[in-house]
Structures are given as C-alpha cells and as structure tokens.
Scaffold this motif. Structure first.
Motif, short mmCIF file in Angstrom:
data_model
loop_
_atom_site.label_atom_id
_atom_site.label_comp_id
_atom_site.label_asym_id
_atom_site.label_seq_id
_atom_site.Cartn_x
_atom_site.Cartn_y
_atom_site.Cartn_z
N ILE A 45 0.84 -1.20 0.00
CA ILE A 45 0.00 0.00 0.00
C ILE A 45 0.87 1.25 0.00
O ILE A 45 2.07 1.18 0.25
CB ILE A 45 -0.96 0.05 1.21
CG1 ILE A 45 -0.18 0.11 2.53
CG2 ILE A 45 -1.91 -1.14 1.20
CD1 ILE A 45 -1.04 0.32 3.77
N SER A 46 0.23 2.39 -0.27
CA SER A 46 0.89 3.69 -0.14
C SER A 46 0.08 4.52 0.83
O SER A 46 -1.15 4.52 0.80
CB SER A 46 0.94 4.40 -1.49
OG SER A 46 1.79 3.72 -2.37
N ILE A 47 0.78 5.23 1.70
CA ILE A 47 0.15 6.10 2.69
C ILE A 47 0.54 7.53 2.33
O ILE A 47 1.73 7.84 2.23
CB ILE A 47 0.61 5.74 4.11
CG1 ILE A 47 0.31 4.27 4.39
CG2 ILE A 47 -0.04 6.65 5.13
CD1 ILE A 47 1.07 3.70 5.57
N ILE A 48 -0.46 8.38 2.13
CA ILE A 48 -0.20 9.74 1.69
C ILE A 48 -0.91 10.71 2.63
O ILE A 48 -2.06 10.49 3.01
CB ILE A 48 -0.69 9.96 0.24
CG1 ILE A 48 -0.01 8.96 -0.69
CG2 ILE A 48 -0.45 11.39 -0.21
CD1 ILE A 48 -0.62 8.88 -2.07
N SER A 49 -0.22 11.78 2.96
CA SER A 49 -0.79 12.82 3.80
C SER A 49 -0.68 14.14 3.05
O SER A 49 0.39 14.50 2.58
CB SER A 49 -0.03 12.89 5.13
OG SER A 49 -0.58 13.88 5.95
N ILE A 50 -1.81 14.86 2.95
CA ILE A 50 -1.86 16.13 2.23
C ILE A 50 -2.25 17.23 3.20
O ILE A 50 -3.31 17.16 3.82
CB ILE A 50 -2.91 16.09 1.09
CG1 ILE A 50 -2.66 14.93 0.14
CG2 ILE A 50 -2.98 17.43 0.36
CD1 ILE A 50 -1.40 15.00 -0.65
N ALA A 51 -1.40 18.25 3.35
CA ALA A 51 -1.75 19.44 4.13
C ALA A 51 -2.31 20.45 3.12
O ALA A 51 -1.71 20.71 2.08
CB ALA A 51 -0.53 20.01 4.82
N ILE A 52 -3.49 21.01 3.44
CA ILE A 52 -4.18 21.87 2.49
C ILE A 52 -4.76 23.09 3.20
O ILE A 52 -5.16 23.00 4.37
CB ILE A 52 -5.28 21.06 1.76
CG1 ILE A 52 -5.90 21.83 0.60
CG2 ILE A 52 -6.33 20.54 2.71
CD1 ILE A 52 -6.73 20.96 -0.33
N ASP A 53 -4.74 24.22 2.51
CA ASP A 53 -5.34 25.45 3.01
C ASP A 53 -6.25 25.96 1.90
O ASP A 53 -5.77 26.52 0.90
CB ASP A 53 -4.25 26.48 3.34
CG ASP A 53 -4.79 27.74 3.99
OD1 ASP A 53 -6.02 27.85 4.17
OD2 ASP A 53 -3.97 28.63 4.31
N ALA A 54 -7.55 25.73 2.03
CA ALA A 54 -8.48 26.00 0.95
C ALA A 54 -9.87 26.29 1.52
O ALA A 54 -10.13 26.02 2.70
CB ALA A 54 -8.56 24.78 0.03
N PRO A 55 -10.77 26.80 0.68
CA PRO A 55 -12.15 26.94 1.13
C PRO A 55 -12.72 25.57 1.52
O PRO A 55 -12.36 24.55 0.92
CB PRO A 55 -12.86 27.52 -0.09
CG PRO A 55 -11.79 28.21 -0.88
CD PRO A 55 -10.56 27.37 -0.65
N GLN A 56 -13.61 25.58 2.49
CA GLN A 56 -14.20 24.33 3.00
C GLN A 56 -14.79 23.47 1.88
O GLN A 56 -14.59 22.25 1.86
CB GLN A 56 -15.30 24.67 4.01
CG GLN A 56 -16.08 23.48 4.52
CD GLN A 56 -15.54 22.93 5.80
OE1 GLN A 56 -14.98 23.66 6.59
NE2 GLN A 56 -15.71 21.65 6.02
#
Length: 90
Positions: A45-56
C-alpha cells in the motif's frame, strides 16, 4: 472566500488508482501546502498525507473525489484555523 487548514489522509490499496489520484492532487495544487507519501511495500500500500489550506467546499470536494476512487480510502481532519477572505472580518 474563507480558507481552512486541513489534512487529508489517504491510503492507496490498488496501484491502478495512483494516476487518477495524482491528477486530482495536481488540479488542487494551488491549495496544497505539503504532501508526504510513504510506500509501505511489505503491505503493498501507499500512505499519503496532504496538508491543504483551501475553502471548506474545495477540501470537501477533493476529499470526496479521492474517496470515490476504487482501492483508495481518505479521511479529512479540519483545524480551527480559518483565514477570512480579503476584506472579510472574523
């Protein structure tokens, strides 16, 4: 529009989904603060984490699209850090 900081956690169980996942992330690149991917080869498997700053609504839409990919699961954790749109007050 106000933006919110969140983290989208993704687990990819089917390698076939990676190209479509990367396309979705590329389309949201203007909002992505950072990305960390960990290939967990012993489990396949691949584990990915995305930090995001966006409209809800952008965060929700992206998370939903990711979660609908076959062989992919996603969860979103929202912070209480909200940045008002220019000219807005909070």
């Amino acid at each position: 529009m106000d933006t919110r900081v969140a983290v989208i956690s993704i687990i990819v169980e089917q390698e076939d989904a990676i190209e479509e996942l990367n396309t979705l992330l590329h389309e949201a690149r203007q909002y992505i603060v950072g990305r960390m991917g960990i290939p967990y080869r012993p489990k396949g498997i691949s584990i990915i984490s995305i930090a995001i700053d966006a409209p809800q609504d952008v965060i929700s839409a992206l998370s939903g699209k990711i979660g609908r990919l076959k062989g992919v699961s996603a969860k979103t954790a929202y912070s209480n850090v909200i940045t008002p749109a220019e000219g807005g007050t909070k």
